[in-house]
Design an enzyme around this catalytic site. Structure first.
Site, PDB file in Angstrom:
ATOM      1  N   HIS B  59      -6.173  -3.289 -15.254  1.00  0.00           N
ATOM      2  CA  HIS B  59      -4.595  -3.097 -15.198  1.00  0.00           C
ATOM      3  C   HIS B  59      -4.149  -1.757 -14.890  1.00  0.00           C
ATOM      4  O   HIS B  59      -3.880  -0.950 -15.829  1.00  0.00           O
ATOM      5  CB  HIS B  59      -3.876  -3.661 -16.378  1.00  0.00           C
ATOM      6  CG  HIS B  59      -2.450  -4.027 -16.184  1.00  0.00           C
ATOM      7  ND1 HIS B  59      -1.875  -5.222 -16.520  1.00  0.00           N
ATOM      8  CD2 HIS B  59      -1.501  -3.332 -15.519  1.00  0.00           C
ATOM      9  CE1 HIS B  59      -0.817  -5.233 -16.350  1.00  0.00           C
ATOM     10  NE2 HIS B  59      -0.280  -4.011 -15.697  1.00  0.00           N
ATOM     11  N   LEU B  62      -1.711   1.856  -8.705  1.00  0.00           N
ATOM     12  CA  LEU B  62      -2.238   3.041  -8.013  1.00  0.00           C
ATOM     13  C   LEU B  62      -1.152   3.562  -7.101  1.00  0.00           C
ATOM     14  O   LEU B  62      -1.272   4.467  -6.435  1.00  0.00           O
ATOM     15  CB  LEU B  62      -3.383   2.709  -7.325  1.00  0.00           C
ATOM     16  CG  LEU B  62      -4.483   2.012  -8.336  1.00  0.00           C
ATOM     17  CD1 LEU B  62      -5.787   1.854  -7.641  1.00  0.00           C
ATOM     18  CD2 LEU B  62      -4.792   2.824  -9.553  1.00  0.00           C
ATOM     19  N   ARG B  63      -0.007   2.836  -6.876  1.00  0.00           N
ATOM     20  CA  ARG B  63       1.271   3.204  -6.257  1.00  0.00           C
ATOM     21  C   ARG B  63       0.924   3.315  -4.760  1.00  0.00           C
ATOM     22  O   ARG B  63       1.910   3.603  -3.869  1.00  0.00           O
ATOM     23  CB  ARG B  63       1.655   4.682  -6.741  1.00  0.00           C
ATOM     24  CG  ARG B  63       2.025   4.804  -8.224  1.00  0.00           C
ATOM     25  CD  ARG B  63       3.101   3.750  -8.812  1.00  0.00           C
ATOM     26  NE  ARG B  63       3.516   3.658  -9.936  1.00  0.00           N
ATOM     27  CZ  ARG B  63       3.782   2.818 -10.821  1.00  0.00           C
ATOM     28  NH1 ARG B  63       3.713   1.762 -10.032  1.00  0.00           N
ATOM     29  NH2 ARG B  63       4.248   2.925 -11.945  1.00  0.00           N
ATOM     30  N   HIS B 183       2.166 -11.308 -17.316  1.00  0.00           N
ATOM     31  CA  HIS B 183       2.898 -10.446 -18.153  1.00  0.00           C
ATOM     32  C   HIS B 183       3.865 -11.313 -18.896  1.00  0.00           C
ATOM     33  O   HIS B 183       4.512 -12.132 -18.456  1.00  0.00           O
ATOM     34  CB  HIS B 183       3.590  -9.309 -17.469  1.00  0.00           C
ATOM     35  CG  HIS B 183       4.518  -8.461 -17.883  1.00  0.00           C
ATOM     36  ND1 HIS B 183       4.310  -7.528 -19.272  1.00  0.00           N
ATOM     37  CD2 HIS B 183       5.887  -8.398 -18.049  1.00  0.00           C
ATOM     38  CE1 HIS B 183       5.341  -7.009 -19.525  1.00  0.00           C
ATOM     39  NE2 HIS B 183       6.330  -7.576 -18.750  1.00  0.00           N
ATOM     40  N   ASP B 309      -2.913   0.217 -18.361  1.00  0.00           N
ATOM     41  CA  ASP B 309      -1.803   0.101 -17.859  1.00  0.00           C
ATOM     42  C   ASP B 309      -1.237   1.445 -17.026  1.00  0.00           C
ATOM     43  O   ASP B 309      -0.054   1.934 -17.222  1.00  0.00           O
ATOM     44  CB  ASP B 309      -0.804  -0.113 -18.666  1.00  0.00           C
ATOM     45  CG  ASP B 309       0.572  -0.815 -18.305  1.00  0.00           C
ATOM     46  OD1 ASP B 309       0.682  -0.866 -17.236  1.00  0.00           O
ATOM     47  OD2 ASP B 309       1.599  -0.712 -19.009  1.00  0.00           O
ATOM     48  N   HIS B 313       4.246   8.060 -12.307  1.00  0.00           N
ATOM     49  CA  HIS B 313       5.695   8.112 -11.904  1.00  0.00           C
ATOM     50  C   HIS B 313       6.000   9.644 -11.458  1.00  0.00           C
ATOM     51  O   HIS B 313       5.796  10.456 -12.157  1.00  0.00           O
ATOM     52  CB  HIS B 313       6.919   7.704 -12.842  1.00  0.00           C
ATOM     53  CG  HIS B 313       6.757   6.276 -13.099  1.00  0.00           C
ATOM     54  ND1 HIS B 313       6.991   5.356 -12.157  1.00  0.00           N
ATOM     55  CD2 HIS B 313       6.427   5.409 -14.268  1.00  0.00           C
ATOM     56  CE1 HIS B 313       7.114   4.021 -12.517  1.00  0.00           C
ATOM     57  NE2 HIS B 313       6.696   4.175 -13.916  1.00  0.00           N
ATOM     58  N   GLY B 328       6.394   3.293 -18.124  1.00  0.00           N
ATOM     59  CA  GLY B 328       4.963   3.408 -17.815  1.00  0.00           C
ATOM     60  C   GLY B 328       4.597   4.824 -17.964  1.00  0.00           C
ATOM     61  O   GLY B 328       5.185   5.569 -18.045  1.00  0.00           O
TER      62      GLY B 328
END
Lengths: 317, 432
Positions: B59, B62-63, B183, B309, B313, B328
């Site tokens: 999980h 990686l954006r 989730h 997780d 950002h 996150g």
């Protein structure tokens, strides 16, 4: 006091000191010329990221009556609309050289957060559902003015507690000043867990009313109906509003309070809003000396307890 | 052959722990030999270290594509290698998301020279909107094995039933199964909540998420797994009763697996008291009782995997007010160390939670999480159990710096990482 972020940061003694100082400023308000030079040369920014007319006006007047320079900065007309971040906005204001930032924001915690981006004093003018400390101080001032003290007084806060910064700051202030605080609301408008709050919960308004010294009603927002937190304005008024019938159950010596703006006919009946026990306009008037005391405490020449009178800071009114 | 000898360490795999050297080959990507006195073209000193199979993260976000200001696959894979991972499952939270073959191919292309295997996960529904089934079979043909709508988990029970039944009938080209991962969040109950609902949300004036929002969804998904007979993997379990529900489901013999994050067994909602958005995560940090229940669930096998997780950002996003900031935290470079520091579990159980079991759940067990024998793929983490270090988000390989473990003192770190026989991390430094 460097900042005023939350009533939780103040002791009962400090609250008393602010109220005492506010009394001195209230005397100034009774004079022909209501202005003192206490904060001459200081610059105060009123950064209202959330619209507010009464609180902004009250701070504006308080600052001007202390002879501070005031800059108004409101969300509607600002660079925020162009997407500037909170950090950039605060750093920009700070770079212009200001001594205090009075901040109102729709998000809880913002006044605390911005301290990392400014060396100015920060005064919380209301953050989300969290705190509205100057409201709590002006409410305490109003009660103290009337009864001489809050000690031992039984005060009920009725209405939308969970979404109310007024409730959170008032519970803290009233209890620190020795009052017994009761919260009255349907379960949908109460916080999920009030462990650590110096207050009790009652569900039956009628049972509580006769013993109250202060009945404080909170504004109910229209969107609470859309969220199914209450069924209708009519039902809310019937169960939690201060109707004329309920006002008759209150002691003749009790105070009726509301932070404004009032929804007449919902949380308070129109006649009750004009009842002689209602001190709503006193609350508004007391906002000026209380906010003068706060601005002076964070920006004045020393600790407020070293200053007996605003005139001590020099100059003639 | 281009060989590296890993000498002086202790091997830890499913057959136990023993002192041994390993010889790995970068050309074949395999372990060549296990024994003593081995030599290679280069040598890595593993004295005092434990040599285990590379970690597998079920999980991570990686954006890329979409939010390259926060992270790229290249920077994330470097962070992953530094954390000891040889495989990372990329949740389909990119923009556009992996609900179609072209995005999956793009991600695989971007990961071609990564320092670990990047395995895209697919969405269950198109656009993670919960309305139209994503092309599970087409994506499975490209190697996708885990499907999830992540934080917008499938709300409609009928839709998830169909998705499970369809997924259960897909046969992949390597005979592994695909798995739907959910989730736990009933969005009608969590609404606009931004932290755990309780004492702290009440005090701070922040909208809360009751634990029941997660528990109801997990109860429902357990029922749907029972109805369909198809495996569901429960993502980021955070509450005590969720652990209890999963324990009971496993006891019943249902095909349920579950993962947790390190912050959910380490931190509580009190961490939000300063309104620092670093501590805003999804699901939210819970109470001390929940932390203890997750630790118990890890100890008794109810929980199958610890995941990072990983959620980078960009700094400006995490500087927004708490209620507006995204959820996150970074995780790839902290997760194993936090677990080693915080959990009182022997290292073999930790390696099972970080490598062996997640490799099985994600269908990667042919290449990852294997016993360390000659001929097995050389995907290895050389763990220094005694290395003491302090978390500093600014020092991480990720583009973003947001970690809720900033300043925390940890014991244990991956010293070297071997991916397909290549040394990709040597003495805590990535080779590229």
């Amino acid at each position: 006091m460097k900042h005023l972020l939350s009533i939780d940061d103040l002791t009962g003694d400090q609250l008393h000191d602010v109220l005492d100082l506010a009394s001195n400023f209230a005397d100034v308000q009774a004079r022909e010329v209501r202005k003192v030079p206490a904060l001459r040369g200081k610059t105060i920014v009123l950064a209202f990221f959330e619209d507010s007319t009464r609180t902004r006006t009250s701070f504006d007047l308080a600052a001007r009556r202390l002879s501070a320079d005031v800059i108004n900065f409101s969300a509607g007309s600002s660079s925020l609309k162009k997407g500037e971040s909170l950090r950039d906005t605060i750093e920009t204001i700070t770079a212009m050289g200001v001594d205090a930032i009075v901040i109102r924001h729709a998000s809880s915690g913002v006044p605390s957060t911005i301290r990392q981006w400014t060396d100015a004093a920060v005064v919380n003018a209301g953050d989300g559902w969290h705190q509205h400390p100057t409201q709590a101080l002006l409410d305490s001032f109003t009660i103290r003015e009337h009864f001489g003290s809050l000690a031992g007084k039984r005060i009920a806060l009725c209405g939308d507690i969970v979404h109310s910064r007024v409730a959170r700051s008032n519970v803290a202030a009233f209890s620190k000043l020795g009052a017994e605080v009761v919260l009255i609301a349907p379960r949908t408008l109460l916080p999920s867990n009030i462990d650590g709050w110096d207050a009790t919960i009652e569900t039956d308004l009628d049972a509580v009313l006769p013993d109250l010294d202060v009945a404080y009603f909170l504004r109910i927002q229209k969107e609470r109906m859309a969220e199914s937190l209450i069924p209708s304005e009519r039902e809310y008024r019937a169960r939690y509003g201060l109707t004329t019938e309920r006002a008759a159950m209150l002691s003749p010596e009790a105070l009726i309070m509301h932070p404004g703006p009032m929804n007449r006919g919902i949380e308070i009946d129109p006649e009750v809003a004009d009842d002689k026990r209602a001190v709503v306009l006193n609350q508004v008037a007391n906002g000026i000396p209380v906010r003068m005391a706060i601005l002076f405490s964070v920006l004045g020449p020393g600790q407020f307890d070293e200053v007996d009178s605003p005139r001590a800071s020099g100059g003639q009114p | 052959m281009t060989t590296t000898a890993i000498i002086g360490g202790r091997i830890l795999d499913q057959n136990g722990e023993r002192s041994s050297d390993l010889l790995v080959d970068a050309d074949s990507g395999l372990i060549v030999e296990i024994g003593s006195g081995l030599t290679g073209d280069t040598t890595i000193d593993a004295t005092g270290c434990v040599v285990a199979s590379g970690l597998v993260d079920l999980h991570a976000q990686l954006r890329q594509p979409g939010d390259e200001a926060a992270e790229t696959i290249k920077t994330a894979s470097r962070a992953a290698a530094l954390g000891g991972y040889s495989a990372v499952v990329a949740m389909p939270t990119s923009d556009p998301c992996a609900d179609n073959p072209s995005v999956v191919k793009d991600i695989l292309a971007l990961a071609a020279d990564a320092l670990c295997e990047i395995v895209p996960a697919g969405t269950i529904s198109v656009g993670r909107a919960g309305e139209e089934l994503a092309p599970l079979g087409e994506l499975a043909d490209l190697g996708v094995r885990i499907f999830s709508d992540v934080d917008h988990c499938v709300q409609n029970a009928g839709f998830l039933r169909r998705a499970l039944e369809y997924a259960g009938s897909i046969r992949t080209n390597d005979s592994t199964s695909i798995v739907l991962a959910q989730h736990g969040d009933d969005e009608n109950l969590s609404l606009d909540g931004v932290m755990h609902e309780g004492v702290w949300s009440s005090r701070l004036g922040l909208a809360g998420v009751p634990p029941e929002a997660e528990e109801l969804m997990i109860m429902r998904d357990v029922a749907l797994s029972r109805l369909t007979g198809v495996h569901i993997h429960m993502q980021r379990v955070s509450t005590a009763r969720s652990v209890e529900i999963i324990r009971a489901a496993k006891h019943e013999g249902l095909s349920i697996t579950a993962e947790v994050t390190p912050h959910h067994f380490t931190l509580t909602d009190e961490a939000c008291a300063t309104y620092d958005p670093s501590f805003k995560v999804s699901p939210p940090l819970r109470t001390a009782a929940d932390v203890q229940a997750i630790r118990d669930g890890l100890a008794d096998g109810t929980i199958d995997a610890i995941v990072t997780d990983h959620a980078p950002h960009a700094p400006d996003a995490k500087e927004r007010p708490f209620d507006q900031a995204p959820s996150g935290s970074l995780g790839l470079q902290t997760s194993l160390a936090v677990a080693m520091t915080e959990l009182e579990l022997p290292l073999d159980e930790l390696v099972a939670l970080f490598s062996w079991r997640p490799a099985q759940i994600s269908g990667l067990a042919a290449r990852h999480g294997r016993t360390l024998d000659a001929g097995a793929p050389a995907n290895l983490a050389v763990i220094d159990p005694h290395h003491e270090w302090t978390v500093d988000g600014n020092a991480f390989a990720s583009r973003a710096t947001n970690t809720l473990f900033n300043g925390r003192a940890l014991t244990g770190k991956v010293r070297h990482t071997i991916y397909e026989g290549n040394v990709v991390v040597h003495n805590f430094e990535a080779v590229r």
